[in-house]
Design a protein around this motif. Sequence first.
Motif, PDB file in Angstrom:
ATOM      1  N   THR A   1     -14.146 -28.433   6.742  1.00  0.00           N
ATOM      2  CA  THR A   1     -13.148 -28.308   6.557  1.00  0.00           C
ATOM      3  C   THR A   1     -12.296 -27.877   7.116  1.00  0.00           C
ATOM      4  OG1 THR A   1     -12.949 -28.968   4.545  1.00  0.00           O
ATOM      5  CG2 THR A   1     -13.519 -28.530   5.375  1.00  0.00           C
TER       6      THR A   1
ATOM      7  N   VAL B   1      -4.908 -35.440   7.342  1.00  0.00           N
ATOM      8  CA  VAL B   1      -6.023 -35.838   6.482  1.00  0.00           C
ATOM      9  C   VAL B   1      -5.660 -35.598   5.017  1.00  0.00           C
ATOM     10  CG1 VAL B   1      -8.398 -35.322   5.829  1.00  0.00           C
ATOM     11  CG2 VAL B   1      -7.794 -35.525   8.241  1.00  0.00           C
TER      12      VAL B   1
ATOM     13  N   ALA C   1     -13.456 -34.799  10.370  1.00  0.00           N
ATOM     14  CA  ALA C   1     -12.010 -34.860  10.169  1.00  0.00           C
ATOM     15  C   ALA C   1     -11.450 -36.127  10.813  1.00  0.00           C
ATOM     16  CB  ALA C   1     -11.339 -33.618  10.751  1.00  0.00           C
TER      17      ALA C   1
ATOM     18  N   ALA D   1     -12.104 -38.971   8.534  1.00  0.00           N
ATOM     19  CA  ALA D   1     -11.155 -38.967   7.426  1.00  0.00           C
ATOM     20  C   ALA D   1      -9.799 -39.508   7.849  1.00  0.00           C
ATOM     21  CB  ALA D   1     -11.020 -37.543   6.870  1.00  0.00           C
TER      22      ALA D   1
ATOM     23  N   TYR E   1     -15.165 -32.103   5.022  1.00  0.00           N
ATOM     24  CA  TYR E   1     -14.705 -33.483   5.045  1.00  0.00           C
ATOM     25  C   TYR E   1     -15.823 -34.473   4.700  1.00  0.00           C
ATOM     26  CZ  TYR E   1     -10.514 -31.637   7.269  1.00  0.00           C
ATOM     27  OH  TYR E   1      -9.369 -30.942   7.533  1.00  0.00           O
TER      28      TYR E   1
ATOM     29  N   PHE F   1     -11.497 -40.660   3.066  1.00  0.00           N
ATOM     30  CA  PHE F   1     -12.057 -39.364   2.677  1.00  0.00           C
ATOM     31  C   PHE F   1     -11.949 -39.230   1.168  1.00  0.00           C
ATOM     32  CE2 PHE F   1     -11.082 -34.661   2.183  1.00  0.00           C
ATOM     33  CZ  PHE F   1     -12.415 -34.312   2.073  1.00  0.00           C
TER      34      PHE F   1
END
Length: 1003
Positions: free
Chosen positions: A37, A101, A411, A414, A451, A566
């Motif tokens: 994250t 994101v 990430a 995503a 993610y 995501f």
Amino acid sequence: MAKKAHAASGRPGPAADKTGRRARVIMAASTAAVALTVVTATANGAVAQTGTPGSDAPKRIGTAPRVPAGATVTGATASGTRLHLSVNLAPRDPQSLADFVTAVSTPGNAQYHHYLAKGQFASVFGPTRATIAGVSRALKAAGLAPGKVSPDGLSIPVTATAAQASRAFATGFRNVRLKDGSTDYLNTSAPSLPADVAASVTGVVGLSSVNTVTSHHTAARRAGKTSSGSATVSGRGSRTVTANAYTPALCADFTGSGLADGTDYYSPGKLAGTYGMTSSATVGAGQTVAVFELENVDAGSIAAYQSCVGTSTSVSTVYVDTTAGAGAPATDGSVGVESALDIDDLIGLVPGASIIDYQGPDAASATDQNVLDVYQRMVTDDQAQVISTSWGECEAVESSATANAENTVFAEAAAQGQSVVAASGDDGSSDCYRATGSTAKAVDDPASQPYVTGVGGTTMTGSGSSATQTTWNNDTGGTGGGVSSRWAPVVYQGGVATTTKRAVPDVSALADPHSGYPIYLQDSSQSSSPLPAIIGGTSGAAPTWAAAIVQANAGTACQANGQVGFLNNALYTAARSSYPTNFWDVTSGNNSTYATGFTSAAGYDEVTGLGSPREAGLTTALCAAKGTAATGASTFHPLSSPKRLLDTRNGTGWGLSSIPTTKPLVAGGTAPVKVEGVGGVPSSGVTGVVLNLTVTGTTGAGSVTAWADGTTKPSISNLNWTGASQTVAASATVKVAGDGVVDLSTNSTTHLIADVQGYYTSGTTGSKYTALAPARLLDTRSKVGISTTTKISNAVVSLKVRGHGGVPTGAASVVLNLTATQTVGGGYLEAYPEGATRPTASNVNWSATGITIPNLVVVPIASDGNVSIYVHGTSHVIADVSGYFSTSGSTFNTVTPLRLLDTRTTAALGSGKTLALQISGADGIPAGVKAVVLTVTVTGTTGSGYLTAFADGGSRPTASNLNWVQGKTISNQVIAPVGSDGKVDFYTNSTTNVIADVAGYIG
């Protein structure tokens, strides 16, 4: 990462094969045979401390790996040992990547599903060319030969000997013998790099060859047994699976085995029907799904399964850090089982899709670098809309360098619109048990990655409407789940998972091998041809969820509105909006596999997450149309009485609907508060909301930040407090985005209350604002607005508003700054239209004697022109008017919250001094505005005092906006008039630091 073989990873049993691997596969009986994250950052609150400059000395990045439990050091690593490394780089702006994101994956956001194009990541978010060149030069200067940077710009490969790496990164190397007898090497110190490039590097991966990556499949023999109880297979020669036309059922290898579909195993059709998924030979057409594997797959076994179900799904292989045919052959009933499970599950549920098997080196010899290379290739290729992995390792054992590098890669996925699902593990709450022998609570990577969507496991019986699901936890293993030790709380779990870190899993699906997944596998000791088998584990649950996403992506809604991408932001939004419609809640069982773990409960839990999919409802939620938030000039609509939207003390507005919890909001946690359609606020068209925020039962100093859901969390605060056991309130004007939700976050554990006082909408149907020079309407200390100087105690004060302080007879609502001072004990103030029923929501709160505390309130004016102020407890009361709402005046415009002033970075505002703050031109605020909405905070106060905000160039009024006593940190919302030069003045009569955050402007 200690090595694990290609084992079925369940609980230890009495029998092991010749390599020590647990062979626990259900062999399905038939006539021929019997029977895997950027994100952790927290925005600074208003009273956060500023950082200090770093040193120019070389810096170590991360930490050195620990010697695994049960391992022994056997000496120095040979200097000529070849290392396959990568120096991993941070994105050029990690916060911008995180914000993007959030935007593209949050329903209601204007950027929802507007993903990056293929190959665009490097130019938009990757490190700059200068950064890449600088790091490469530093590596060359250290005696290394860096290779070509990866396509996304995130990693620079390096091949070096141990001696070269030792000199370049200022670390030693040593060999360790693991408890399974194998030998690996690891670095003795965290790698060191020059300070001028260290800040651009997230870590160096590959300095250690120790890894614990393993597949998450497990199984138990349960059918086709001889009288002695051992598994048997009829015939050791070759056998042929009769090809069938497509059917969601299976061929005679399973149907004629004496096992029952929906009881002993689940055919693709039975599983799809139970989860509300579609069954057809073409479902998933046009979609591509990728599987992560660290072993060879037996092509014959996949072909046998396709013959059995009558499919012709495209399955291809991409080799990463390995070549075709390298590694252990998939012939012993163990190697290749995970791959077969992943691929066969997908073939059965989405036969129209294309499947890509991304295969790295065998798990028994794979390093962290190999694992990272496979994930990075899956993402940079950007061929698959969905990525499924059934492999992982104990989070506590994985190096920070690997975890950080993975985080950036996920990430990137995503940002490109790729969904990543991962099995949560098969060792219950003790994910490190197999790696270290520890029964302590731990979770699995990458399922715990912010993610990634972590997938837990269930036991299922029956089908259709009669099916039941419980937590998978029996003699074959148990669903992984718990709380991350690495990743901070994630916003999308706010109000659902009330944990101090990221909670795992997010969702779940069938995993119990007693009623598991039918596959084919190769075991040359039993037959020269593939054999039918039934297998389970969260390795089956992960591709099941991958298939659910593929089906959603292939549907008309996602085709029109963009692929799911995501998953988690939309997933938890769907849970809050209509939980029973979108999820199958699993409410019984636990994951106490080796030690006490977590227990299933209604709603979210750290065992099965949100539950299993109800595909029809979930597809609608995940494939929602791209959002458009209401924008532009707004008018105000006061509520006749404040309405409570959130109260963590009793579960009001907290978490899933009809599933209240009385837990406080944890430090770093987020409470998403539904605004539109609640408490008298319309269900659409809302641009902003005026909230009264209250904290109570505080556990230490802290702050609350409020912002529009699905947008960037701002580096500001709306409410501050200074210690434990306090009750403090403050008003906040908050922008509302397309989903009608406002997020509230605190950096200190506390109960939180949110009351709505009014709202803004686009258009002209509401009231407009007129700013006034602040004027005092009430001061019980000096007979202003009242005939005595006595403190008010448990009584109502009638305050005349219309015709006073510049408020005209046509005003509908008044903006007052209420202050309680010289308090006695605890208490609160409530302001409301005179003659109306006194509300249950308070405006100003205090919890001790001697407090001075202000708060801005917007109050409808009664027909007699008055407002009532109720005092609960004992206190002097001050009321200063700063403006009013009427049919004339100026409209309101929300802005992205931004810090305009922080004197902590310069010098405190001295006693008796005035500071002019430029408003026009900041945060997109145009020239000519009439007033600005600010959250003003004083901190580092040196004595008792007050602050007054007023239009630059005008006379300083006698009224105040903030009042405090020495040592306190106080915040208050201020609607301040703006001078003709676009500035607002702040005056304080006592030296203090001043912070000002903007929320919007008027005019």
